[in-house]
Design a protein around this motif. Structure first.
Motif, PDB file in Angstrom:
ATOM      1  N   UNK A  88       8.364   2.656   4.318  1.00 20.54           N
ATOM      2  CA  UNK A  88       9.809   2.119   3.795  1.00 20.54           C
ATOM      3  C   UNK A  88      10.770   3.375   3.456  1.00 20.54           C
ATOM      4  N   UNK A  89       9.966   4.407   2.980  1.00 20.76           N
ATOM      5  CA  UNK A  89      10.868   5.758   2.692  1.00 20.76           C
ATOM      6  C   UNK A  89      11.390   6.346   3.924  1.00 20.76           C
ATOM      7  N   UNK A  90      10.524   6.397   4.881  1.00 23.89           N
ATOM      8  CA  UNK A  90      11.093   6.682   6.255  1.00 23.89           C
ATOM      9  C   UNK A  90      11.914   6.149   6.915  1.00 23.89           C
ATOM     10  N   UNK A  91      11.944   4.878   6.768  1.00 24.23           N
ATOM     11  CA  UNK A  91      12.915   3.713   7.343  1.00 24.23           C
ATOM     12  C   UNK A  91      14.370   3.863   6.572  1.00 24.23           C
ATOM     13  N   UNK A  92      14.142   4.242   5.185  1.00 23.23           N
ATOM     14  CA  UNK A  92      15.412   4.486   4.555  1.00 23.23           C
ATOM     15  C   UNK A  92      16.048   5.822   5.012  1.00 23.23           C
ATOM     16  N   UNK A  93      15.150   6.803   5.203  1.00 28.45           N
ATOM     17  CA  UNK A  93      16.013   8.260   5.613  1.00 28.45           C
ATOM     18  C   UNK A  93      16.612   8.193   7.029  1.00 28.45           C
ATOM     19  N   UNK A  94      15.889   7.415   7.932  1.00 32.54           N
ATOM     20  CA  UNK A  94      16.505   7.442   9.246  1.00 32.54           C
ATOM     21  C   UNK A  94      17.582   6.548   9.256  1.00 32.54           C
ATOM     22  N   UNK A  95      18.086   5.499   8.186  1.00 26.35           N
ATOM     23  CA  UNK A  95      19.107   4.746   8.189  1.00 26.35           C
ATOM     24  C   UNK A  95      20.018   5.057   7.234  1.00 26.35           C
ATOM     25  N   UNK A  96      19.862   6.060   6.480  1.00 25.87           N
ATOM     26  CA  UNK A  96      20.768   6.541   5.260  1.00 25.87           C
ATOM     27  C   UNK A  96      20.683   5.345   4.363  1.00 25.87           C
ATOM     28  N   UNK A  97      19.586   4.796   4.051  1.00 29.17           N
ATOM     29  CA  UNK A  97      19.517   3.686   2.890  1.00 29.17           C
ATOM     30  C   UNK A  97      18.575   3.996   1.916  1.00 29.17           C
ATOM     31  N   UNK A  98      18.833   3.667   0.810  1.00 24.60           N
ATOM     32  CA  UNK A  98      17.808   4.169  -0.160  1.00 24.60           C
ATOM     33  C   UNK A  98      16.840   2.931  -0.565  1.00 24.60           C
ATOM     34  N   UNK A  99      15.449   2.976  -0.288  1.00 20.70           N
ATOM     35  CA  UNK A  99      14.441   2.111  -0.567  1.00 20.70           C
ATOM     36  C   UNK A  99      14.486   0.866  -0.156  1.00 20.70           C
ATOM     37  N   UNK A 100      14.836  -0.237  -0.677  1.00 18.44           N
ATOM     38  CA  UNK A 100      14.698  -1.698  -0.418  1.00 18.44           C
ATOM     39  C   UNK A 100      13.729  -2.221  -1.332  1.00 18.44           C
ATOM     40  N   UNK A 101      13.257  -3.389  -0.979  1.00 23.36           N
ATOM     41  CA  UNK A 101      11.945  -4.010  -2.094  1.00 23.36           C
ATOM     42  C   UNK A 101      10.989  -4.254  -1.495  1.00 23.36           C
ATOM     43  N   UNK A 102       9.948  -4.444  -2.484  1.00 20.40           N
ATOM     44  CA  UNK A 102       8.648  -4.557  -1.934  1.00 20.40           C
ATOM     45  C   UNK A 102       8.413  -5.526  -1.072  1.00 20.40           C
ATOM     46  N   UNK A 103       9.142  -6.666  -1.072  1.00 20.73           N
ATOM     47  CA  UNK A 103       9.188  -7.992  -0.194  1.00 20.73           C
ATOM     48  C   UNK A 103       9.533  -7.541   1.388  1.00 20.73           C
ATOM     49  N   UNK A 106       1.038  -1.144   0.162  1.00 22.84           N
ATOM     50  CA  UNK A 106      -0.122  -0.048   0.045  1.00 22.84           C
ATOM     51  C   UNK A 106       0.895   1.258  -0.018  1.00 22.84           C
ATOM     52  N   UNK A 107       0.272   2.360  -0.202  1.00 18.23           N
ATOM     53  CA  UNK A 107       0.967   3.515  -0.131  1.00 18.23           C
ATOM     54  C   UNK A 107       1.571   3.702   1.393  1.00 18.23           C
ATOM     55  N   UNK A 108       0.768   3.435   2.220  1.00 17.48           N
ATOM     56  CA  UNK A 108       1.346   3.413   3.557  1.00 17.48           C
ATOM     57  C   UNK A 108       2.469   2.625   3.768  1.00 17.48           C
ATOM     58  N   UNK A 109       2.524   1.459   3.026  1.00 17.41           N
ATOM     59  CA  UNK A 109       3.617   0.768   3.407  1.00 17.41           C
ATOM     60  C   UNK A 109       5.153   1.315   2.598  1.00 17.41           C
ATOM     61  N   UNK A 110       4.701   1.944   1.717  1.00 16.33           N
ATOM     62  CA  UNK A 110       5.712   2.632   0.600  1.00 16.33           C
ATOM     63  C   UNK A 110       6.249   3.598   1.588  1.00 16.33           C
ATOM     64  N   UNK A 111       5.352   4.393   2.418  1.00 13.27           N
ATOM     65  CA  UNK A 111       5.889   5.629   3.066  1.00 13.27           C
ATOM     66  C   UNK A 111       6.733   5.122   4.411  1.00 13.27           C
TER      67      UNK A 111
END
Length: 139
Positions: free
Chosen positions: A60-75, A53-58
């Motif tokens: 993931x984006x927040x998680x990446x910004x906290x840990x300086x990691x870009x994205x990840x996978x849908x899984x 969902x959009x919420x899952x994407x958000x």
């Protein structure tokens, strides 16, 4: 009167799907390009394995910004517990599910296989056509 009250007659038979290994930023691009808020996730055999969902994407984006990691996978961010509805279910059952569970869409299954998706908008269009066919409109 409605030609049918079955989910199969109002569902999207060609829903947008993703795979678990799709990059999260690509999934966001797909959501924006297709103007959708979520998609079923299928494996290489076409088996439903999750929903993103959009919420899952958000998340993931927040998680990446906290840990300086870009994205990840849908899984990594999809919901693996998926609520579905059978293609032969009554559309009123789908409507009740949307209202009670506050969902926007449901994957549609037939004999254990993903065959489509039904959304709140699909149901509104079905009910509008019902009203346009002679039943009094309320409101």
């Amino acid at each position: 009167m409605l030609k049918s009250m079955k989910v199969r007659d109002y569902m999207n038979t060609e829903p947008v799907t993703l795979t678990p290994d799709t990059k999260l930023h690509k999934a966001v691009d797909v959501f924006l390009a297709h103007r959708i808020s979520g998609a079923s996730v299928v494996d290489i055999h076409g088996t439903l394995v999750g929903v993103l969902s959009e919420s899952d994407c958000l998340r993931g984006i927040l998680n990446g910004s906290y840990f300086d990691e870009a994205g990840g996978t849908v899984g990594s961010f999809m919901s693996e517990v998926v609520e579905t509805i059978d293609a032969d279910a009554n559309i009123l059952k789908a409507a009740e599910h949307f209202v009670q569970k506050n969902r926007r869409r449901l994957p549609v299954m037939e004999r254990g296989r993903l065959v489509g998706q039904i959304s709140r908008r699909d149901l509104l269009l079905a009910l509008k056509s019902f009203n346009d066919q002679g039943k009094p409109k309320r409101g």
